[in-house]
Enzyme design. Structure first.
Site, short mmCIF file in Angstrom:
data_model
loop_
_atom_site.label_atom_id
_atom_site.label_comp_id
_atom_site.label_asym_id
_atom_site.label_seq_id
_atom_site.Cartn_x
_atom_site.Cartn_y
_atom_site.Cartn_z
N GLN A 1 5.47 -2.29 -1.80
CA GLN A 1 5.76 -0.86 -2.02
C GLN A 1 5.01 -0.38 -3.26
O GLN A 1 3.96 -0.91 -3.57
CB GLN A 1 7.28 -0.61 -2.15
CG GLN A 1 8.06 -0.80 -0.86
CD GLN A 1 8.35 -2.26 -0.52
OE1 GLN A 1 8.89 -2.98 -1.33
NE2 GLN A 1 8.03 -2.68 0.69
N SER B 1 -12.50 0.00 -5.27
CA SER B 1 -12.65 -0.50 -3.91
C SER B 1 -13.38 0.54 -3.06
O SER B 1 -13.03 1.73 -3.08
CB SER B 1 -11.27 -0.80 -3.33
OG SER B 1 -11.36 -1.20 -2.00
N THR B 2 -14.41 0.09 -2.34
CA THR B 2 -15.24 1.02 -1.57
C THR B 2 -15.22 0.72 -0.07
O THR B 2 -16.13 1.12 0.66
CB THR B 2 -16.70 0.97 -2.07
OG1 THR B 2 -17.15 -0.39 -1.97
CG2 THR B 2 -16.82 1.44 -3.51
N ASP C 1 -14.36 5.52 -1.09
CA ASP C 1 -15.26 5.93 0.00
C ASP C 1 -14.67 7.01 0.89
O ASP C 1 -15.40 7.78 1.52
CB ASP C 1 -15.63 4.70 0.86
CG ASP C 1 -14.39 3.98 1.35
OD1 ASP C 1 -13.59 3.49 0.51
OD2 ASP C 1 -14.16 3.93 2.59
N LYS D 1 -2.91 -3.01 -1.79
CA LYS D 1 -2.51 -4.24 -2.50
C LYS D 1 -3.00 -5.49 -1.77
O LYS D 1 -3.50 -6.42 -2.38
CB LYS D 1 -0.98 -4.29 -2.66
CG LYS D 1 -0.41 -3.14 -3.48
CD LYS D 1 1.09 -3.16 -3.53
CE LYS D 1 1.78 -2.83 -2.23
NZ LYS D 1 1.59 -1.45 -1.76
N THR E 1 11.92 2.17 6.92
CA THR E 1 11.13 1.45 7.90
C THR E 1 12.02 0.85 8.99
O THR E 1 11.51 0.24 9.93
CB THR E 1 10.33 0.31 7.23
OG1 THR E 1 11.25 -0.57 6.58
CG2 THR E 1 9.34 0.85 6.19
N ASP F 1 1.12 1.28 -0.02
CA ASP F 1 -0.12 1.35 0.79
C ASP F 1 -1.36 1.67 -0.03
O ASP F 1 -2.32 2.27 0.47
CB ASP F 1 0.04 2.38 1.93
CG ASP F 1 1.23 2.07 2.79
OD1 ASP F 1 1.57 0.89 2.94
OD2 ASP F 1 1.85 3.03 3.31
N ASN G 1 9.46 -4.70 5.18
CA ASN G 1 9.08 -3.28 5.14
C ASN G 1 7.63 -3.15 4.68
O ASN G 1 6.98 -2.15 4.95
CB ASN G 1 10.02 -2.47 4.22
CG ASN G 1 10.24 -3.09 2.84
OD1 ASN G 1 9.87 -4.25 2.60
ND2 ASN G 1 10.87 -2.36 1.95
N ALA G 2 7.12 -4.15 3.96
CA ALA G 2 5.73 -4.13 3.49
C ALA G 2 4.77 -4.35 4.65
O ALA G 2 5.10 -5.04 5.62
CB ALA G 2 5.54 -5.23 2.44
N GLY G 3 3.59 -3.76 4.53
CA GLY G 3 2.51 -4.01 5.49
C GLY G 3 1.23 -4.08 4.68
O GLY G 3 0.76 -3.05 4.20
N HIS G 4 0.72 -5.28 4.46
CA HIS G 4 -0.44 -5.48 3.59
C HIS G 4 -1.64 -5.92 4.43
O HIS G 4 -1.61 -6.98 5.06
CB HIS G 4 -0.11 -6.52 2.50
CG HIS G 4 0.98 -6.08 1.58
ND1 HIS G 4 1.51 -6.87 0.59
CD2 HIS G 4 1.65 -4.90 1.49
CE1 HIS G 4 2.44 -6.20 -0.07
NE2 HIS G 4 2.56 -5.00 0.47
#
Ligand code: GDP
Ligand code: IMO
Ligand code: MG
Length: 407
Positions: free
Chosen positions: A222, A395-396, A331, A17, A127, A14, A39-42
């Site tokens: 992951q 990354s902002t 941020d 990515k 998950t 998390d 299992n990934a959540g992008h």
């Protein structure tokens, strides 16, 4: 000249990515997943619309980017069908641009049932997507593979043997319900269109692109601390989430990759059980969770939050041969009076922190390094010098354009 890039997480997943892969996909020919499963959540945010991808590579929202699911991925046909249909409803087409390896091990409904009953005892906090049991069957050489959908007799034999085995585990060890083999086969056949449309020899496809000098991006799922070999075992996932996974998971050699972008949040989070030395249980922890909207993109579970662990990050940079660090969610720290980072552990393995003054001003959306507040620049520069790797992306915000590229 083509440049092949690997993007992977350096913490417990998390890290952002999805956002970064989407942002980097503009000039890329293909994006490949090489390990993990749904299992990934992008999460990707484009034009104020948020999309969460679980199996589909995060380049998918660029209409000309080719999408690849390599042999290292464990594949739930049901999850893939749902995801592709959801994206097609949004106008995304996969015609002639999705390539799925015939060697992917399939996740069957019985894998999911075993994962769920077992996690009640083992308390890893998985998950519940069947990932661990599917990888076990792969290593035990009894998996049903995507390519098996092409031969109904082979499919029937393999599914019968595997589901019979799963039923023994479910009934004898857990007193849980059996799966009817006919129903499992029927479900798999319902998704045979995925095989008919997208089955592929992924290594051949990548080889052909490389001969045409096309740039390819590999997208990790992951993070390094969840790696089966190098993570916080046994509180890990069941695949190699680190750089070596690209070779085994797609069929390219290690030297095929030119650039390795490791992603870390500007702080740390973890979802599920397991050690987390810099975890916060005070109002700073709640503030990170609130400001960072730290809820799992797959299961919705609250993520545990804490300060950045630079000792672990430096190791992850070495472990993955990271060439470029990307720091996300800067941020989120905008409202902190002071920010800690762990720079060492004491003899009892407790973290030793260094404190930085916060910047107490808004960085959200800033896309030029020079525009960052001085205290934010100092924070970034300290991380860079500690881990001995240059930070080339900051990354902002969650959107594509809320990104600083440092050359
Ligand atoms: P992934 O699994 O590594 O792709 O990350 P997730 O999508 O699970 O979680 C990252 C979350 O942070 C998502 O909700 C993103 O939209 C969000 N996000 C990514 N980058 C930034 C950032 O720089 N700032 C903020 N505020 N949110 C971000
Ligand atoms: P992305 O790709 C965060 C965690 C689970 C659990 C452990 C094992 O979105 O970064 P599993 O179901 O894989 O057997 O669970 O790993 N986990 C993740 N945590 N992000 C992820 O993926 C994760 N995928 C698995 O919470 O602790
Ligand atoms: Mg995620």
């Amino acid at each position: 000249m083509s440049i092949n890039t690997l993007v992977l997480g350096l913490q417990w997943g998390d890290e952002g990515k999805g956002k970064i892969v989407d942002a980097l996909s503009k000039d890329i020919h293909a994006v490949c997943r090489f390990q993990g499963g749904h299992n990934a959540g992008h999460t990707i945010k484009v034009n104020n619309q948020q999309t969460v991808l679980h199996l589909c590579p995060s380049g998918a929202l660029h209409p000309n980017v080719q999408c690849v699911i390599g042999n290292g991925v464990v594949l739930s046909l049901e999850a893939l069908d749902k995801e592709l249909k959801g994206l097609e409803d949004l106008g995304v087409s996969f015609k002639n641009r999705m390539h799925i390896s015939n060697a992917c091990s399939l996740i069957l409904p019985s894998h999911i049932a075993i994962d769920k009953v077992r996690d009640k005892e083992e308390s890893i906090g998985t998950t519940g997507r069947g990932i661990g049991p599917a990888y076990e069957d792969k290593v035990a050489r009894r998996a049903v593979r995507f390519g098996d959908l092409g031969n109904i007799d082979i499919l029937k034999d393999k599914v019968t043997t595997l589901v019979n085995y799963h039923n023994k585990i479910l009934t004898n060890l857990y007193g849980a319900e059996n799966f009817a083999i006919d129903e499992v086969l029927e479900t798999l056949n319902k998704y045979k269109y995925l095989y008919d449309n997208y089955s592929s020899d992924v290594q051949d496809v990548i080889y052909a692109w490389s001969k045409e000098d096309k740039s390819i991006l590999f997208e990790g799922a992951q993070g390094s601390l969840l790696d089966i070999d190098h993570g916080t075992y046994p509180y890990v996932t069941s695949s190699n989430t680190t750089a070596g996974g690209v070779s085994t998971g797609t069929g390219v050699g290690p030297k095929f990759i030119d650039k390795i972008v490791g992603i870390s949040k500007a702080y740390a989070t973890r979802v599920g059980e397991g050690p987390f030395l810099t975890e916060l249980f005070d109002e700073n922890g709640s503030m990170l969770a609130d400001r960072g909207h730290e809820f799992g993109a797959t299961t919705g579970r609250p993520r545990r939050c804490g300060w950045l662990d630079l000792v672990a990050l430096k190791k992850a940079v070495f472990l993955n041969s990271v060439t470029d660090l990307c720091l996300t969610k800067l941020d989120v720290l905008d409202a902190f009076k002071s920010i800690d980072v762990c720079t060492a552990y004491d003899e009892d393995d407790l973290p030793i922190f260094k404190s930085f003054p916060g910047w107490m001003s808004e960085t959200e959306g800033i896309s030029e390094f020079d525009q960052l507040p001085e205290n934010a620049k100092s924070y970034i520069k300290f991380i860079e010098s500690f881990i001995e790797c240059s930070i080339s992306i900051v990354s902002t915000g969650p959107s594509r354009e809320q990104t600083i590229y440092i050359s």
